[in-house]
Design a protein around this motif. Structure first.
Motif, mmCIF file in Angstrom:
data_model
loop_
_atom_site.group_PDB
_atom_site.id
_atom_site.type_symbol
_atom_site.label_atom_id
_atom_site.label_comp_id
_atom_site.label_asym_id
_atom_site.label_seq_id
_atom_site.Cartn_x
_atom_site.Cartn_y
_atom_site.Cartn_z
ATOM 1 N N UNK A 187 0.833 -1.207 0.000
ATOM 2 C CA UNK A 187 0.000 0.000 0.000
ATOM 3 C C UNK A 187 0.867 1.256 0.000
ATOM 4 N N UNK A 188 1.922 1.239 0.807
ATOM 5 C CA UNK A 188 2.792 2.404 0.920
ATOM 6 C C UNK A 188 3.726 2.554 -0.281
ATOM 7 N N UNK A 189 3.917 1.468 -1.026
ATOM 8 C CA UNK A 189 4.793 1.525 -2.191
ATOM 9 C C UNK A 189 6.262 1.673 -1.850
ATOM 10 N N UNK A 190 6.689 1.059 -0.747
ATOM 11 C CA UNK A 190 8.083 1.228 -0.325
ATOM 12 C C UNK A 190 8.889 -0.059 -0.450
ATOM 13 N N UNK A 191 8.295 -1.106 -0.986
ATOM 14 C CA UNK A 191 9.047 -2.342 -1.163
ATOM 15 C C UNK A 191 9.610 -2.861 0.142
ATOM 16 N N UNK A 192 10.912 -3.156 0.131
ATOM 17 C CA UNK A 192 11.579 -3.673 1.330
ATOM 18 C C UNK A 192 12.406 -2.618 2.050
ATOM 19 N N UNK A 193 12.203 -1.363 1.714
ATOM 20 C CA UNK A 193 12.995 -0.290 2.332
ATOM 21 C C UNK A 193 12.593 -0.083 3.791
ATOM 22 N N UNK A 194 13.549 0.336 4.593
ATOM 23 C CA UNK A 194 13.260 0.671 5.987
ATOM 24 C C UNK A 194 12.454 1.966 6.043
ATOM 25 N N UNK A 195 11.623 2.098 7.075
ATOM 26 C CA UNK A 195 10.872 3.343 7.208
ATOM 27 C C UNK A 195 10.681 3.709 8.678
ATOM 28 N N UNK A 196 10.503 4.987 8.896
ATOM 29 C CA UNK A 196 10.141 5.541 10.197
ATOM 30 C C UNK A 196 8.683 5.968 10.113
ATOM 31 N N UNK A 197 7.897 5.586 11.102
ATOM 32 C CA UNK A 197 6.453 5.806 11.054
ATOM 33 C C UNK A 197 6.025 6.903 12.018
ATOM 34 N N UNK A 198 5.056 7.675 11.570
ATOM 35 C CA UNK A 198 4.300 8.580 12.443
ATOM 36 C C UNK A 198 2.835 8.257 12.244
ATOM 37 N N UNK A 199 2.053 8.324 13.325
ATOM 38 C CA UNK A 199 0.610 8.120 13.242
ATOM 39 C C UNK A 199 -0.090 9.188 14.062
ATOM 40 N N UNK A 200 -0.998 9.917 13.431
ATOM 41 C CA UNK A 200 -1.749 10.949 14.149
ATOM 42 C C UNK A 200 -2.237 12.007 13.185
ATOM 43 N N UNK A 201 -3.029 12.918 13.687
ATOM 44 C CA UNK A 201 -3.497 14.036 12.866
ATOM 45 C C UNK A 201 -2.332 14.961 12.545
ATOM 46 N N UNK A 202 -2.254 15.385 11.310
ATOM 47 C CA UNK A 202 -1.176 16.289 10.895
ATOM 48 C C UNK A 202 -1.594 17.704 11.266
ATOM 49 N N UNK A 203 -1.186 18.100 12.464
ATOM 50 C CA UNK A 203 -1.555 19.397 13.022
ATOM 51 C C UNK A 203 -0.336 19.988 13.721
ATOM 52 N N UNK A 204 -0.351 21.291 14.010
ATOM 53 C CA UNK A 204 0.864 21.942 14.501
ATOM 54 C C UNK A 204 1.483 21.328 15.742
#
Length: 371
Positions: A187-204
Motif C-alpha cells: 500500500x505504501x509503495x516502499x518495497x523492502x525499504x526501511x521506514x520511520x512511522x508517524x501516526x496521528x493528525x497532521x496538526x501543529x
C-alpha cells in the motif's frame, strides 16, 4: 446516558475513545443509553448489544446544529429516559439537564499551548473546559499531567478531576504477521525499504516540520536514511508540505488514513515510531506502537513520559535533537529490540477493560453523591 453525538465519521480522536470504551462498559454490565447520530445507530447497536441506542436528529451532522441541540433537544431526550448519570465525552455538556453529569476533558493544551490550535477551537474548548470543571459532578482526564495542567491554568480542584488512563485494543494493536506487513508495504509503495512511522493528525502540535527537517539533516551525512511515513488525517498545519519541499533528499510519504486493521503492521514493522509532539493529553499512538512491538521516540512533555515510561526514547523537539536521537536508535538495533520487547510488556498495563471499570466507579460515585 452516554452522548456519542460528537464522534466524527472518521472515528479519530474522541471516536477512538468512545468506540473503545463503550463495548467494555457494555460487557461489564453497565446499563447504557447511547445517544448518537442517525448513521451510527447500527454501529453502536452492534458494538453494544446490551445498550439502548437512541438516534439524535439528522441535522446534528453539522457541528453548529449539534451544539445547539446539545443544549436544547438533548436535555429533553435525557428527561424521557430512566438514567442515573449523563456522560459527555468531549468537553461540553447539556447545561439544562438536571441529571448528575460526568465530562471527559481530553487535554489542557488549549491553555498551555494555545498557539497550536485554531482560534475557534481554542476559544470554544477552553471556555467549555472551565465551565465543565465548574458545573459537572466529575471530570475525567486521561493523564495526571492533564489534571495538573487544568489545576494550573483553569483553576480545577484536584479532587474533582479523575485520572483514567486510556487503553490499548490488543485485538487491533499487536505484533504483526508477515502477510499483513507485506500488504501494508505494498500500500505504501516502499518495497523492502526501511521506514520511520508517524501516526496521528497532521496538526501543529505534532511538530512534524521539525521531524522532516531532522530527516533532512540525517540525509546530509548518511546515505541509508529510511523513508518517512506520515500517516493520519490532515489537520490545519500548512507548514508540513513546505518542510517536505525543502527536504528533497528525504523520501516522505503521506498516505492519509490507514484502515484500522492495517495499523498493527504499519507500526510494528517500522524501524521506529516517531511522535515528536509538543504536548498531549495522553498520546495514544505511543502506547499503541509499543503494543505492536515497535521502538518509540517521543518528547518529554506533558503526558508523554507518563505513557512511555522508561521504555520510550525521548528527544527535545528541535530538528537537531530529533536527528541525533533518530540516528542513535538507527545505529543500535540491540537497543531497539529491547525497547520493542519491553514496550509490548508496558502496553499490557493500559487496558480498556481497566478504563471501563474506572468509569463505572466514577458513575456510581456521582450517582450516590446526588441522591
Amino acid at each position: 446516558m452516554f452522548d456519542a453525538t460528537a464522534v466524527p465519521a472518521d472515528r479519530r480522536g474522541v471516536g477512538r475513545y468512545v468506540d473503545s470504551l463503550l463495548p467494555e462498559l457494555d460487557r461489564a454490565g453497565t446499563p447504557l443509553h447511547i445517544a448518537c447520530r442517525v448513521e451510527d445507530v447500527e454501529h453502536y447497536a452492534a458494538l453494544c448489544p446490551g445498550a439502548q441506542v437512541l438516534a439524535a436528529p439528522r441535522a446534528i451532522a453539522r457541528r453548529p446544529v449539534r451544539m445547539v441541540w446539545e443544549q436544547t433537544g438533548f436535555p429533553a431526550l435525557i428527561a424521557r429516559q430512566d438514567v442515573d448519570v449523563v456522560h459527555s465525552p468531549h468537553y461540553t455538556r447539556p447545561v439544562l439537564s438536571r441529571k448528575p453529569s460526568v465530562v471527559t476533558l481530553h487535554d489542557a493544551t488549549f491553555f498551555s499551548h494555545p498557539e497550536v490550535h485554531e482560534r475557534s477551537k481554542r476559544l470554544l474548548f477552553g471556555a467549555w473546559s472551565k465551565a465543565s470543571l465548574r458545573l459537572a459532578d466529575a471530570c475525567i482526564v486521561p493523564s495526571a499531567a492533564t489534571r495538573d495542567e487544568l489545576v494550573k491554568y483553569a483553576g480545577a480542584k484536584p479532587d474533582r478531576v479523575d485520572v483514567v488512563h486510556l487503553g490499548v485494543d490488543t485485538s487491533v494493536f499487536h505484533e504483526p504477521d508477515a502477510d499483513s506487513v507485506r500488504r501494508v508495504r505494498d500500500r505504501l509503495g516502499i518495497g523492502d525499504r526501511r521506514y520511520i512511522a508517524f501516526l496521528g493528525t497532521i496538526e501543529p502540535r505534532k511538530n512534524l516540520p521539525q521531524l522532516v527537517r531532522a530527516m533532512a539533516l540525517l540525509a546530509e551525512r548518511r546515505a541509508d536514511v529510511p523513508v518517512l511515513v506520515l500517516a493520519g488525517g490532515s489537520g490545519w498545519d500548512t507548514t508540513v508540505d513546505d518542510a517536505i519541499a525543502a527536504a528533497p533528499g528525504v523520501d516522505v510519504r503521506k498516505p492519509g488514513f490507514l484502515p484500522l486493521d492495517e495499523l498493527a503492521a504499519y507500526l510494528g514493522d517500522a524501524e521506529l515510531v516517531a511522535y515528536p509532539s509538543l504536548g498531549e493529553g495522553f498520546g495514544l499512538p505511543v502506547i499503541e506502537a509499543m503494543a505492536c512491538g515497535s521502538a518509540v521516540l517521543t518528547t518529554p512533555f506533558l503526558s508523554l513520559p507518563e505513557v512511555g515510561g522508561d521504555v520510550a526514547a525521548y528527544s527535545q523537539p528541535d530538528a537537531a535533537s530529533i536527528a541525533a536521537a533518530v540516528e542513535e536508535l538507527l545505529d543500535d538495533p540491540v537497543r531497539r529490540a529491547d525497547m520493542a520487547r519491553r514496550g509490548v510488556q508496558r502496553a499490557r498495563q493500559f487496558s480498556w477493560e481497566a478504563a471501563a471499570a474506572a468509569h463505572q466507579r466514577i458513575y456510581r460515585q456521582v450517582a450516590r453523591t446526588r441522591t
